[in-house]
Design an enzyme around this catalytic site. Structure first.
Site, mmCIF file in Angstrom:
data_model
loop_
_atom_site.group_PDB
_atom_site.id
_atom_site.type_symbol
_atom_site.label_atom_id
_atom_site.label_comp_id
_atom_site.label_asym_id
_atom_site.label_seq_id
_atom_site.Cartn_x
_atom_site.Cartn_y
_atom_site.Cartn_z
ATOM 1 N N ASP A 135 43.864 47.867 45.369
ATOM 2 C CA ASP A 135 43.095 48.365 46.510
ATOM 3 C C ASP A 135 44.068 48.954 47.525
ATOM 4 O O ASP A 135 45.257 48.629 47.527
ATOM 5 C CB ASP A 135 42.272 47.231 47.129
ATOM 6 N N HIS A 136 43.544 49.798 48.381
ATOM 7 C CA HIS A 136 44.349 50.430 49.421
ATOM 8 C C HIS A 136 44.328 49.578 50.688
ATOM 9 O O HIS A 136 43.281 49.414 51.318
ATOM 10 C CB HIS A 136 43.809 51.821 49.739
ATOM 11 N N TYR B 3 38.519 50.066 51.423
ATOM 12 C CA TYR B 3 37.324 50.115 50.572
ATOM 13 C C TYR B 3 37.525 50.868 49.256
ATOM 14 O O TYR B 3 36.614 51.549 48.788
ATOM 15 C CB TYR B 3 36.125 50.723 51.317
ATOM 16 N N HIS B 4 38.673 50.702 48.616
ATOM 17 C CA HIS B 4 38.925 51.427 47.373
ATOM 18 C C HIS B 4 39.340 50.503 46.227
ATOM 19 O O HIS B 4 40.333 50.765 45.550
ATOM 20 C CB HIS B 4 40.015 52.484 47.595
ATOM 21 N N PRO B 5 38.599 49.437 45.944
ATOM 22 C CA PRO B 5 38.992 48.540 44.845
ATOM 23 C C PRO B 5 38.751 49.178 43.484
ATOM 24 O O PRO B 5 37.712 49.823 43.256
ATOM 25 C CB PRO B 5 38.090 47.321 45.050
#
Length: 544
Positions: A299-300, A473-475
């Protein structure tokens, strides 16, 4: 209610599931069932771009609102993970930024042995999905379901100051982050059309749901497990609420799992697919051993730097006090006004050190003060620079908290597990400060509110990041796509679950290495590509 047999059962109506259901049901011979745990997402908050600030910050019928397990390298905090719930999934609550990632990201997938996933292979599917305001060209398409446009407020003085300051700090301007070159400062393309959020549901499902008789969409359907019989996915068990009867839908061809990077591994594990030891410990009978299920979470990590504005030019000036209700009412009645914007129309892709082959930092510039996913309201004009680390070395996990399908998954992102990850975030904060210090911001730049000018040393920055860093919010990666011989692979290059028939995972969880950018557009691309694979059209699309 959907009993009986279908050719394809799609689990999850998010950015991937909406695409699959729409594309597979284009063939009238295909009977397609789409199961979605959430609702129809018809609220004005979803439709109105400015609603993102409300949607993202709280658990609701639109937002699963997950909390992580205590994060070992983030002061033991339980961290907030908003995920979209309902038709459109996270594309119904996200920031609407359309970014594909760097071309080299996909070439790297191909170098991992994943045939068909180079940039040249996937570009046709990005183009197929799009109806881009730039028109059809080498990089963009028109006529697709997904409307992609420039923001309507890019001439705002804070956006123009940000771009000018980037140049003054020695960086280049980039005309199109999704074109020939990603690196530099520029405007974001957005999935907004005529002042309305253009989610995957809006693009792919809304035009067809009422008329396409071979497509059945069931909302409020929580999947309990995928039924595996004789090495094949035979169907899906689900219910329409806690304590409601369990129903079964049978699959004649395939079950397509598109519940997202957190819930796709959860459903696989509830179905007995995963690491046998972990399944047994959780109280689930192992059915099919795949140790990679729930592993490889990437994730980011993001930190937000805030500055006060010396002039009333930010969104706060437009929505303070009673004005926020005026903005919402004006939008509801006319579709006009401040509700049409997301407040995030400019950004940058930068390198933390010059020898890198592609950017490892992303900046999102917001014309308001944003802290803790908009949960904290700062009552003053100002602006925010998000600093996002694009290529983390850290890897996390998703597991089961219980065998109850209505329970949340156990999420550990494991942010900042390596020194390189910490270095990149540190450098990003210093770059952001250097940009805001430029002359272009002089008319508007007030005091640094967060973290504050006193936070300067490596140790001070690291401590602040541990205390305030969050996901952006980038899993991805929890059902990893891998080549033959990869012991942690969950699916093959066609997203088929390894060792089982009739089951694919098609969503962000299959991404093997996190791309350098926002993940909504790549997820839609993956679903477009696999829909063609299923229908036997992939070779034709690649040649087009």
């Amino acid at each position: 209610m959907a009993q009986g047999e279908f050719d394809y059962i799609v689990i999850g109506a998010g950015s991937a599931g909406a695409v699959l259901a729409a594309r597979l049901s284009e063939d009238p011979q295909n009977r397609v069932l789409l199961l979605e745990a959430g609702g129809p997402n018809t609220s004005v908050l979803v439709r109105m771009p400015a609603g993102v600030g409300t949607l993202i910050k709280q658990k609701s019928k639109h937002n699963w609102g997950f909390w992580s397990e205590p994060e070992p390298h983030m002061d033991g905090r339980r961290m907030w993970h908003p995920r979209g719930k309902g038709l459109g999934g996270s594309s119904a609550i996200n920031g609407m930024v359309y970014v594909r990632g760097h071309a080299r990201d996909y070439d790297q997938w191909r170098q991992l042995g994943l045939e068909g996933w180079s940039y040249a292979d996937v570009l046709p599917y990005f183009r197929k999905a799009e109806d881009n305001c730039l028109g059809a060209n080498e990089f963009h398409g028109t006529g697709g379901p997904l409307k992609v446009n420039w923001g309507e407020h890019s001439d705002h003085p804070l956006y123009t100051s940000f771009l000018a300051a980037g140049q003054q700090a020695g960086h280049q301007l980039t005309e199109d982050f999704n074109g020939a070159s990603q690196e530099g400062f520029g405007r974001y393309q957005l999935t907004i059309n005529d002042g309305q959020r253009w989610s995957a549901a809006r693009g792919y499902l809304t035009p067809i749901m009422a008329t396409r008789r071979n497509l059945q969409v069931v909302t409020g359907a929580r999947v309990h497990r995928i039924v595996i019989a004789n090495g094949r996915a035979a169907g899906v068990e689900y219910s329409l609420g806690p304590g409601k009867p369990v129903q079964t839908a049978q699959s004649a061809r395939e079950v397509l799992l598109s519940a997202g990077a957190f819930q796709s591994p959860q459903i696989l594990q509830l179905s007995g697919i995963g690491d046998p030891e972990k399944l047994t410990a959780a109280g689930v009978r192992p059915v099919h051993a795949l140790p990679g299920v729930g592993a490889n979470l990437q994730d980011h990590l993001d930190v937000t730097l805030n500055w006060a504005a010396t002039q009333p030019v930010s969104l706060y000036h437009q929505i303070r006090g009673w004005r926020q209700y005026k903005v919402g009412l004006h939008y509801l009645l006319t579709g006009k006004g401040g509700g049409r914007q997301n407040g995030l129309e400019a950004g940058a892709f930068l390198k933390s050190r010059p020898d890198l082959d592609r950017p490892d930092l992303q900046l999102h510039f917001v014309i308001a003060i944003m802290q803790e996913h908009a949960k904290v309201r700062v009552e003053r004009d100002g602006f925010t620079v998000h600093v996002c680390q694009l290529r983390p070395e850290s890897r996390g996990t998703v597991g089961l908290r219980s065998t109850d399908p209505y329970d949340d998954p156990a999420i550990t992102a494991n942010f900042l597990a390596t020194e390189e990850d910490r270095r990149v975030v540190r450098e990003g904060i210093r770059i952001a400060r250097e940009v805001v210090a430029q002359e272009a911001f002089a008319p508007y730049r007030g005091e640094e509110i967060w973290p504050g000018a006193a936070v300067q040393s490596d140790a001070e920055i690291d401590a602040w990041v541990r205390a305030k860093g969050e996901t952006i919010y980038h899993p991805v990666g929890t059902a990893k796509m891998g080549a033959d011989g990869d012991p942690m692979a969950v699916v093959d290059k066609d997203c088929k679950v390894i060792g089982l028939e009739g089951l694919r995972v098609v969503d962000a969880s299959v991404i093997p290495l996190l791309i350098g950018g926002n993940t909504n557009a790549p997820t839609i691309m993956i679903a477009e590509k696999i829909a063609d694979v299923i229908r036997g059209k992939a070779a034709l699309a690649a040649a087009a």
